[in-house]
Enzyme design. Structure first.
Site, PDB file in Angstrom:
ATOM      1  N   PRO A 181       4.880  -5.190  -0.578  1.00 57.37           N
ATOM      2  CA  PRO A 181       4.816  -4.320  -1.393  1.00 57.37           C
ATOM      3  C   PRO A 181       4.499  -4.533  -3.024  1.00 57.37           C
ATOM      4  O   PRO A 181       5.122  -5.429  -3.374  1.00 57.37           O
ATOM      5  CB  PRO A 181       6.056  -3.666  -1.256  1.00 57.37           C
ATOM      6  CG  PRO A 181       6.974  -4.887  -0.961  1.00 57.37           C
ATOM      7  CD  PRO A 181       6.038  -5.577  -0.080  1.00 57.37           C
ATOM      8  N   GLY A 182       3.780  -3.885  -3.651  1.00 53.91           N
ATOM      9  CA  GLY A 182       3.714  -4.117  -5.097  1.00 53.91           C
ATOM     10  C   GLY A 182       4.075  -3.038  -5.957  1.00 53.91           C
ATOM     11  O   GLY A 182       5.094  -2.637  -6.414  1.00 53.91           O
ATOM     12  N   ARG A 183       3.021  -1.895  -5.948  1.00 54.02           N
ATOM     13  CA  ARG A 183       3.451  -0.510  -6.614  1.00 54.02           C
ATOM     14  C   ARG A 183       4.632   0.014  -6.355  1.00 54.02           C
ATOM     15  O   ARG A 183       5.501   0.372  -7.256  1.00 54.02           O
ATOM     16  CB  ARG A 183       2.354   0.404  -6.342  1.00 54.02           C
ATOM     17  CG  ARG A 183       2.357   1.710  -7.023  1.00 54.02           C
ATOM     18  CD  ARG A 183       1.249   2.790  -6.253  1.00 54.02           C
ATOM     19  NE  ARG A 183      -0.071   2.056  -6.026  1.00 54.02           N
ATOM     20  CZ  ARG A 183      -1.121   1.950  -6.844  1.00 54.02           C
ATOM     21  NH1 ARG A 183      -0.943   2.561  -8.176  1.00 54.02           N
ATOM     22  NH2 ARG A 183      -2.280   1.395  -6.607  1.00 54.02           N
TER      23      ARG A 183
ATOM     24  N   GLY B  79       0.764  -1.019   0.133  1.00 53.51           N
ATOM     25  CA  GLY B  79       0.055   0.018   0.009  1.00 53.51           C
ATOM     26  C   GLY B  79       0.780   1.318  -0.082  1.00 53.51           C
ATOM     27  O   GLY B  79       0.128   2.350  -0.242  1.00 53.51           O
TER      28      GLY B  79
ATOM     29  N   ARG C 121      -5.550   2.324 -15.816  1.00 54.61           N
ATOM     30  CA  ARG C 121      -5.540   2.926 -14.780  1.00 54.61           C
ATOM     31  C   ARG C 121      -6.201   4.331 -14.716  1.00 54.61           C
ATOM     32  O   ARG C 121      -7.262   4.779 -13.964  1.00 54.61           O
ATOM     33  CB  ARG C 121      -4.014   3.215 -13.972  1.00 54.61           C
ATOM     34  CG  ARG C 121      -3.654   1.791 -13.561  1.00 54.61           C
ATOM     35  CD  ARG C 121      -2.277   2.005 -12.891  1.00 54.61           C
ATOM     36  NE  ARG C 121      -2.421   2.684 -11.485  1.00 54.61           N
ATOM     37  CZ  ARG C 121      -2.214   3.831 -11.370  1.00 54.61           C
ATOM     38  NH1 ARG C 121      -1.697   4.775 -12.295  1.00 54.61           N
ATOM     39  NH2 ARG C 121      -2.527   4.355 -10.092  1.00 54.61           N
TER      40      ARG C 121
ATOM     41  N   CYS D 266     -13.496   2.368 -28.768  1.00 52.80           N
ATOM     42  CA  CYS D 266     -15.095   3.048 -28.924  1.00 52.80           C
ATOM     43  C   CYS D 266     -15.466   3.256 -27.234  1.00 52.80           C
ATOM     44  O   CYS D 266     -16.512   2.573 -27.089  1.00 52.80           O
ATOM     45  CB  CYS D 266     -15.598   2.227 -29.742  1.00 52.80           C
ATOM     46  SG  CYS D 266     -15.164   1.789 -31.222  1.00 52.80           S
ATOM     47  N   GLU D 267     -14.921   4.016 -26.539  1.00 53.39           N
ATOM     48  CA  GLU D 267     -15.438   4.236 -25.163  1.00 53.39           C
ATOM     49  C   GLU D 267     -15.060   5.618 -24.774  1.00 53.39           C
ATOM     50  O   GLU D 267     -13.557   6.142 -25.064  1.00 53.39           O
ATOM     51  CB  GLU D 267     -14.800   3.632 -23.994  1.00 53.39           C
ATOM     52  CG  GLU D 267     -14.893   1.957 -24.576  1.00 53.39           C
ATOM     53  CD  GLU D 267     -16.196   1.447 -23.513  1.00 53.39           C
ATOM     54  OE1 GLU D 267     -16.783   2.354 -22.886  1.00 53.39           O
ATOM     55  OE2 GLU D 267     -16.435   0.370 -23.780  1.00 53.39           O
TER      56      GLU D 267
ATOM     57  N   TYR E 107      -9.422   4.346 -12.289  1.00 53.52           N
ATOM     58  CA  TYR E 107      -9.035   5.117 -11.001  1.00 53.52           C
ATOM     59  C   TYR E 107      -8.998   6.588 -11.065  1.00 53.52           C
ATOM     60  O   TYR E 107      -8.231   7.473 -10.225  1.00 53.52           O
ATOM     61  CB  TYR E 107      -7.945   4.521 -10.274  1.00 53.52           C
ATOM     62  CG  TYR E 107      -7.649   3.084 -10.262  1.00 53.52           C
ATOM     63  CD1 TYR E 107      -8.325   2.342  -9.187  1.00 53.52           C
ATOM     64  CD2 TYR E 107      -6.490   2.401 -10.724  1.00 53.52           C
ATOM     65  CE1 TYR E 107      -8.185   0.807  -9.305  1.00 53.52           C
ATOM     66  CE2 TYR E 107      -6.422   1.174 -10.747  1.00 53.52           C
ATOM     67  CZ  TYR E 107      -7.229   0.349  -9.947  1.00 53.52           C
ATOM     68  OH  TYR E 107      -6.900  -1.045  -9.785  1.00 53.52           O
TER      69      TYR E 107
HETATM   70  C1  LIG Z   1      -2.909  -5.383  -3.974  1.00 47.58           C
HETATM   71  C2  LIG Z   1      -2.327  -5.797  -2.725  1.00 47.58           C
HETATM   72  C3  LIG Z   1      -0.987  -5.675  -2.181  1.00 47.58           C
HETATM   73  C4  LIG Z   1      -0.007  -4.788  -2.913  1.00 47.58           C
HETATM   74  O1  LIG Z   1      -0.422  -3.465  -2.885  1.00 47.58           O
HETATM   75  P1  LIG Z   1       0.234  -2.213  -3.483  1.00 47.58           P
HETATM   76  O2  LIG Z   1      -0.426  -0.879  -3.245  1.00 47.58           O
HETATM   77  O3  LIG Z   1       0.692  -2.233  -4.798  1.00 47.58           O
HETATM   78  O4  LIG Z   1       1.561  -2.044  -2.514  1.00 47.58           O
HETATM   79  C5  LIG Z   1      -0.677  -6.386  -0.945  1.00 47.58           C
HETATM   80  N1  LIG Z   1      -1.425  -7.061  -0.399  1.00 47.58           N
HETATM   81  C6  LIG Z   1      -2.552  -7.369  -0.673  1.00 47.58           C
HETATM   82  C7  LIG Z   1      -3.476  -8.389  -0.163  1.00 47.58           C
HETATM   83  C8  LIG Z   1      -3.317  -6.859  -2.139  1.00 47.58           C
HETATM   84  O5  LIG Z   1      -4.541  -7.277  -2.449  1.00 47.58           O
END
Ligand SMILES: *Cc1c(COP(=O)(O)O)cnc(C)c1O
Length: 429
Positions: free
Chosen positions: A276-278, A239, A314, A345-346, A318
């Site tokens: 962490p992802g993003r 997050g 995105r 076409c949107e 969002y």
């Molecule tokens: C999407 C998600 C993440 C990653 O979130 P980021 O905002 O990309 O860091 C981590 N844990 C869970 C359970 C998620 O669904």
């Protein structure tokens, strides 16, 4: 240090000119930087190197197996949300003991695969799911390591669609039911309680919601231990936001996030898990696209580019902001204002409205920055546009890590039922 930057007026990814990738692979195409993935992962990991921590990269942000393998070699674990993602992580060389399995709707087959692999922990989100997991584990003669994802009811996340830790969200066990749920789990022979899990949202740009969630969970861990449960891990999810280049709130750097987490969890005596992802993938990739047409409208000019919402969802999903820059450095004396749109076409197929940038013409290349997370992973083939390819740069070389399918490849997955093939007007595919 930016790994997508100009050298002599032309944008490069590390030491590869983006125009070369456009020529050789075609556009639209995602281009990722190994150096950036590495730096982001290391910054994050190093800020927790002095505590017992598992960095479980959130695979859904960017799930390409070459990206996963890049992170695996740096020591990353994985947070997966499906059997497909589990398979990707294992193929990429991420050891099962570093994999956590999240998600509200795991199926029996996914549970079996994860138990067979021997993953670190299941993040369970409901009693209904717990009973099925218990059942599956017993059938296989195993016990499933479990943390409950609890919903701490805090507000976080840059957009309603990426806020997950409020009680109206579908995620997690309700705060008021948490202790009861652990008590129930303790009675099930196929379940071994190991920890607590939260994930409160995405693109979080200040530390207050993390502080609120960690403090609440800290109290819960004490109560669970007092009730006799063995809690050895605390997963605080992902997050942490990233700068997207607009003037929206700038998220704190990982070092400040780490300092907060360490201060609040110092006495908890738990293994910390991060998802962490993003933060790892977002600024590690750009979407490279070509301007098809400049359409002079009545009250505005449209830059129609060959990338569309099916390639990068995105902005449509969002209202997300992406910095846009030309690949050939523009003449800043000749600024124009454009709505940047795709061919779909949107009306929602709009990347930005009224953006000022150096004048562009048909055939020019542009990049949409910060597209490495939730970009290619969310792409579709809407409008029968072939799935956007992906390229990974490493120094002065690059490799195509997902090829663009042909339209024939797409059509091969479909078939005509017999009652339609008899019609002489229907051609064989
Ligand atoms: C999407 C998600 C993440 C990653 O979130 P980021 O905002 O990309 O860091 C981590 N844990 C869970 C359970 C998620 O669904």
């Amino acid at each position: 240090m930016r790994h997508f930057d100009y050298q002599n007026g032309a944008m490069f990814a590390e030491d590869v000119p983006l125009s070369r990738i456009a020529d050789e692979v075609g556009t639209p195409v995602y281009v990722y930087s190994t150096a950036t993935f590495t730096r982001h992962y290391q910054v994050f990991a190093e800020s927790f190197s002095d505590i017992d921590a598992l960095i479980a990269y959130s695979v859904k942000a960017n799930s390409n197996i070459a990206v996963l393998a890049t992170l695996a070699r740096l020591g990353a674990g994985a947070d997966v949300v499906s059997g497909g993602e589990l398979k990707r992580a294992l193929i990429a060389g991420i050891p099962a003991r570093k994999i956590v399995f999240s998600g509200v709707g795991k199926t029996r087959i996914e549970m079996q695969d994860a138990l067979r692999a021997g993953i670190h922990v299941f993040n369970v989100e409901s009693l209904a799911e717990l009973y099925v997991l218990n059942d599956v584990a017993l059938e296989m003669g195993k016990t499933a390591p479990v943390a409950f994802r609890v919903n701490p009811d805090v507000t976080a996340g840059g957009h309603a669609k990426i806020s997950t830790g409020k009680k109206e969200n579908k995620f997690g066990v309700a705060w008021s039911q948490a202790e009861k749920t652990y008590a129930e789990a303790a009675t099930l022979p196929g379940i071994e309680i190991v920890g607590v899990d939260v994930h409160i949202g995405s693109q979080i740009s200040d530390l207050a919601p993390f502080e609120a969630a960690i403090t609440k969970v800290g109290g819960l861990i004490k109560r669970l231990r007092a009730a006799g449960h063995k809690i050895t891990s605390f997963d605080i999810g992902g997050g942490l936001g990233i700068p997207y280049g607009n003037n929206a709130a700038t998220p704190p750097p990982p070092s400040e996030y780490a300092a907060l987490v360490k201060r609040l969890t110092a006495d908890m005596d738990v293994e910390m898990i991060f998802e962490p992802g993003r933060m790892i993938a977002g600024n590690s990739g750009v979407l490279l696209s070509e301007v098809l047409y400049v359409k002079r409208g009545e009250d505005r000019d449209f830059l129609i580019i060959d990338a569309a919402m099916n390639d990068l969802l995105r902005p449509a999903l969002y209202d997300a902001y992406h910095d846009i820059e030309p690949v050939r450095q523009g003449n800043l004396d000749k600024m124009e204002t454009y709505d940047v749109v795709g061919p779909i076409c949107e009306s929602g197929d709009t990347f930005t409205k009224g953006r000022e940038m150096a004048k562009l013409e048909s055939g020019d290349l542009i990049v949409l920055h910060s597209a490495g997370a939730y970009g290619a992973a969310q792409a579709s083939q809407y409008n029968t546009r072939p799935l956007v390819p992906e390229v990974l740069v490493n120094g002065d070389t690059y490799a195509v890590i997902r090829a663009r399918p042909s339209v024939e490849d797409i059509l091969k997955t479909e078939s005509m039922p017999d009652w339609l093939t008899k019609d002489e007007n229907v051609t064989d595919i």
